[in-house]
Design a protein around this motif. Structure first.
Motif, PDB file in Angstrom:
ATOM      1  N   ARG A  96     -43.509 -21.569   1.062  1.00 41.28           N
ATOM      2  CA  ARG A  96     -43.336 -20.141   0.747  1.00 41.28           C
ATOM      3  C   ARG A  96     -43.347 -19.428   2.083  1.00 41.28           C
ATOM      4  N   MET A  97     -42.276 -18.671   2.354  1.00 34.84           N
ATOM      5  CA  MET A  97     -42.235 -17.971   3.635  1.00 34.84           C
ATOM      6  C   MET A  97     -41.597 -16.605   3.505  1.00 34.84           C
ATOM      7  N   PRO A  98     -42.085 -15.659   4.312  1.00 36.54           N
ATOM      8  CA  PRO A  98     -41.510 -14.319   4.302  1.00 36.54           C
ATOM      9  C   PRO A  98     -40.383 -14.243   5.325  1.00 36.54           C
ATOM     10  N   GLY A  99     -39.536 -13.248   5.170  1.00 36.19           N
ATOM     11  CA  GLY A  99     -38.491 -13.017   6.157  1.00 36.19           C
ATOM     12  C   GLY A  99     -37.551 -11.933   5.697  1.00 36.19           C
ATOM     13  N   TYR A 100     -36.468 -11.804   6.442  1.00 29.60           N
ATOM     14  CA  TYR A 100     -35.453 -10.796   6.153  1.00 29.60           C
ATOM     15  C   TYR A 100     -34.133 -11.481   5.813  1.00 29.60           C
ATOM     16  N   VAL A 101     -33.388 -10.874   4.908  1.00 26.18           N
ATOM     17  CA  VAL A 101     -32.126 -11.424   4.400  1.00 26.18           C
ATOM     18  C   VAL A 101     -30.955 -11.022   5.299  1.00 26.18           C
ATOM     19  N   VAL A 102     -30.157 -12.024   5.678  1.00 27.42           N
ATOM     20  CA  VAL A 102     -28.867 -11.791   6.328  1.00 27.42           C
ATOM     21  C   VAL A 102     -27.842 -12.480   5.424  1.00 27.42           C
ATOM     22  N   PRO A 103     -27.138 -11.716   4.560  1.00 27.86           N
ATOM     23  CA  PRO A 103     -26.238 -12.319   3.573  1.00 27.86           C
ATOM     24  C   PRO A 103     -25.084 -13.098   4.208  1.00 27.86           C
ATOM     25  N   LEU A 104     -24.762 -14.247   3.600  1.00 30.96           N
ATOM     26  CA  LEU A 104     -23.595 -15.032   4.003  1.00 30.96           C
ATOM     27  C   LEU A 104     -22.595 -15.146   2.861  1.00 30.96           C
ATOM     28  N   GLU A 105     -23.090 -15.484   1.654  1.00 38.33           N
ATOM     29  CA  GLU A 105     -22.218 -15.582   0.480  1.00 38.33           C
ATOM     30  C   GLU A 105     -22.814 -14.759  -0.647  1.00 38.33           C
ATOM     31  N   GLU A 106     -22.013 -13.801  -1.095  1.00 38.70           N
ATOM     32  CA  GLU A 106     -22.477 -12.885  -2.128  1.00 38.70           C
ATOM     33  C   GLU A 106     -21.313 -12.581  -3.056  1.00 38.70           C
ATOM     34  N   GLY A 107     -21.589 -12.552  -4.336  1.00 36.05           N
ATOM     35  CA  GLY A 107     -20.564 -12.238  -5.316  1.00 36.05           C
ATOM     36  C   GLY A 107     -21.139 -11.369  -6.411  1.00 36.05           C
ATOM     37  N   ARG A 108     -20.393 -11.222  -7.481  1.00 32.79           N
ATOM     38  CA  ARG A 108     -20.869 -10.398  -8.603  1.00 32.79           C
ATOM     39  C   ARG A 108     -22.138 -10.962  -9.221  1.00 32.79           C
ATOM     40  N   GLN A 109     -22.305 -12.286  -9.111  1.00 32.07           N
ATOM     41  CA  GLN A 109     -23.501 -12.927  -9.687  1.00 32.07           C
ATOM     42  C   GLN A 109     -24.744 -12.688  -8.835  1.00 32.07           C
ATOM     43  N   GLY A 110     -24.523 -12.323  -7.569  1.00 34.32           N
ATOM     44  CA  GLY A 110     -25.648 -12.106  -6.665  1.00 34.32           C
ATOM     45  C   GLY A 110     -25.475 -12.870  -5.363  1.00 34.32           C
ATOM     46  N   LEU A 111     -26.564 -13.023  -4.664  1.00 32.85           N
ATOM     47  CA  LEU A 111     -26.601 -13.660  -3.357  1.00 32.85           C
ATOM     48  C   LEU A 111     -26.841 -15.160  -3.541  1.00 32.85           C
ATOM     49  N   SER A 112     -25.898 -15.993  -3.076  1.00 32.76           N
ATOM     50  CA  SER A 112     -26.059 -17.446  -3.241  1.00 32.76           C
ATOM     51  C   SER A 112     -26.385 -18.155  -1.929  1.00 32.76           C
ATOM     52  N   GLU A 113     -26.106 -17.505  -0.808  1.00 32.46           N
ATOM     53  CA  GLU A 113     -26.397 -18.108   0.490  1.00 32.46           C
ATOM     54  C   GLU A 113     -26.704 -17.003   1.495  1.00 32.46           C
ATOM     55  N   PHE A 114     -27.788 -17.211   2.250  1.00 33.72           N
ATOM     56  CA  PHE A 114     -28.143 -16.222   3.265  1.00 33.72           C
ATOM     57  C   PHE A 114     -28.980 -16.881   4.356  1.00 33.72           C
ATOM     58  N   LEU A 115     -29.075 -16.186   5.468  1.00 32.25           N
ATOM     59  CA  LEU A 115     -29.983 -16.607   6.532  1.00 32.25           C
ATOM     60  C   LEU A 115     -31.291 -15.877   6.328  1.00 32.25           C
TER      61      LEU A 115
END
Length: 185
Positions: A96-115
């Motif tokens: 379990r880790m905290p952090g900030y989202v940098v989106p890479l793959e996002e669609g209508r369903q939501g965020l599927s890949e991010f840094l």
């Protein structure tokens, strides 16, 4: 009950029951296995000192960014950062880790890949952090309602896998079980 022979249907049933019990036990153990909270420093080998590569930094402190020597220094820094070592013991850990989202793959369903990055603005401003401070996160089904630089908690299984994107090089990957808004505990 007489002794079961290798071809006896009772033996097959016993083996199936035993296997089902083992599978159920493994699933129960996995469900009971909590995600261990980790800090970003846990992803950096204790003996890694990236500054060893930059002993000549003081000689260039007053040089402008346009100086060719400074440009070479930036290139060298990027190479050291992109090749930052990992901690082998983290491979396969449920964390379990905290952090900030940098989106890479996002669609209508939501965020599927991010840094996942350790501080606000990382990977958006240059230079990005060292690769051992960037985690490539994949989640299925996609997580809804998250935007760039949202603070989050991510629970998942960490892996050692180098990746590269326009936003930076990552040295870790994670298959996320969940992504939630960050709230201090």
């Amino acid at each position: 009950m007489p002794h079961a022979t290798p071809h006896d249907p009772r033996r097959r049933l016993l083996l199936q029951a035993a296997a089902a019990g083992l599978l159920a036990t493994a699933a129960t153990a996995r469900a009971a296995d909590p995600f261990k909270p980790i800090a970003w420093d846990d992803l950096v080998p204790p003996d890694w000192d990236p500054m060893k590569s930059f002993q000549d930094l003081q000689n260039l402190s007053s040089a402008p960014d346009s100086d060719p020597r400074v440009q070479k220094l930036y290139e060298r820094m990027r190479k050291v950062w992109d090749e930052a070592p990992t901690v082998a013991a983290m491979d396969g850990r449920r964390v379990r880790m905290p952090g900030y989202v940098v989106p890479l793959e996002e669609g209508r369903q939501g965020l599927s890949e991010f840094l996942l990055v350790p501080y606000f603005g990382a990977c958006i401003h240059t230079p990005p952090p060292p690769a051992n401070q960037i985690v490539l996160v994949k989640i299925d089904p996609p997580a809804k309602g998250f935007r760039s630089m949202d603070a989050v908690w991510v629970n998942g299984t960490l892996g050692l896998a180098r990746g590269s994107s326009d936003m930076g090089a990552s040295a870790y990957s994670m298959v996320a079980d969940s992504v939630t808004r960050y709230r201090k505990k």
